[in-house]
Design an enzyme around this catalytic site. Structure first.
Site, PDB file in Angstrom:
ATOM      1  N   ARG A 246       0.922  -1.308  -0.021  1.00  0.00           N
ATOM      2  CA  ARG A 246       0.093   0.026   0.073  1.00  0.00           C
ATOM      3  C   ARG A 246       0.864   1.255   0.012  1.00  0.00           C
ATOM      4  O   ARG A 246       0.512   2.192  -0.881  1.00  0.00           O
ATOM      5  CB  ARG A 246      -0.924   0.026   1.235  1.00  0.00           C
ATOM      6  CG  ARG A 246      -2.049  -1.069   1.020  1.00  0.00           C
ATOM      7  CD  ARG A 246      -3.003  -1.043   2.238  1.00  0.00           C
ATOM      8  NE  ARG A 246      -2.353  -1.227   3.288  1.00  0.00           N
ATOM      9  CZ  ARG A 246      -2.388  -0.818   4.639  1.00  0.00           C
ATOM     10  NH1 ARG A 246      -3.638  -0.141   4.756  1.00  0.00           N
ATOM     11  NH2 ARG A 246      -2.004  -1.095   5.585  1.00  0.00           N
TER      12      ARG A 246
ATOM     13  N   ASN B 264      -6.090  -3.164   2.114  1.00  0.00           N
ATOM     14  CA  ASN B 264      -6.199  -4.583   2.101  1.00  0.00           C
ATOM     15  C   ASN B 264      -7.539  -5.176   2.182  1.00  0.00           C
ATOM     16  O   ASN B 264      -8.422  -4.615   2.716  1.00  0.00           O
ATOM     17  CB  ASN B 264      -5.366  -4.894   3.554  1.00  0.00           C
ATOM     18  CG  ASN B 264      -3.883  -4.784   3.487  1.00  0.00           C
ATOM     19  OD1 ASN B 264      -3.254  -4.604   2.355  1.00  0.00           O
ATOM     20  ND2 ASN B 264      -3.187  -4.507   4.494  1.00  0.00           N
TER      21      ASN B 264
END
Length: 92
Positions: free
Chosen positions: A21, A39
Site C-alpha cells: 500500500r 487490504n
C-alpha cells in the site's frame, strides 16, 4: 489536457505485509493521482486510481514491476465513474 478517469484494481499476489500500500501511495502521489489502497480479507489489495490516463498506466506498470518483496501476479481492472470531490490518495 487529458480528461480524468478512474479505475478500480483488485491486485493479487504477494501484496500484503510487504509494504504494497505504501508502494502504491508513493507512485500515485508522484503522479498526482487520487484514490486509495485497502487490504482485503482474501489477501488481495483494492486500489482505486483517478487522474490522467497516462499517469494511471504508469502506476499500473510500476505495480506489475514491483520490487524485491512485492510480486503482483494478476490485476482485475474496472473503469468506474470519477469522484469529483476526492482531493488526495489515502491508505485505508
Amino acid at each position: 489536457m487529458d480528461e480524468f478517469i478512474r479505475y478500480r484494481l483488485n491486485v493479487y499476489g504477494r501484496v500484503q505485509g510487504v509494504g504494497f500500500r505504501w508502494f502504491v501511495y508513493r507512485h500515485a502521489v508522484d503522479r498526482h493521482l487520487t484514490g486509495y489502497a485497502k487490504n482485503e480479507w482474501d489477501g488481495s489489495v483494492t486500489v482505486e486510481l483517478q487522474g490522467r490516463p497516462n499517469d494511471i498506466e504508469a502506476v499500473i506498470a510500476a505495480l506489475y514491476k514491483g520490487n524485491y518483496v512485492i510480486s503482483v501476479e494478476h490485476i482485475d481492472m474496472e473503469k468506474i465513474p470519477t469522484d469529483t470531490h476526492e482531493m488526495e490518495f489515502i491508505m485505508c
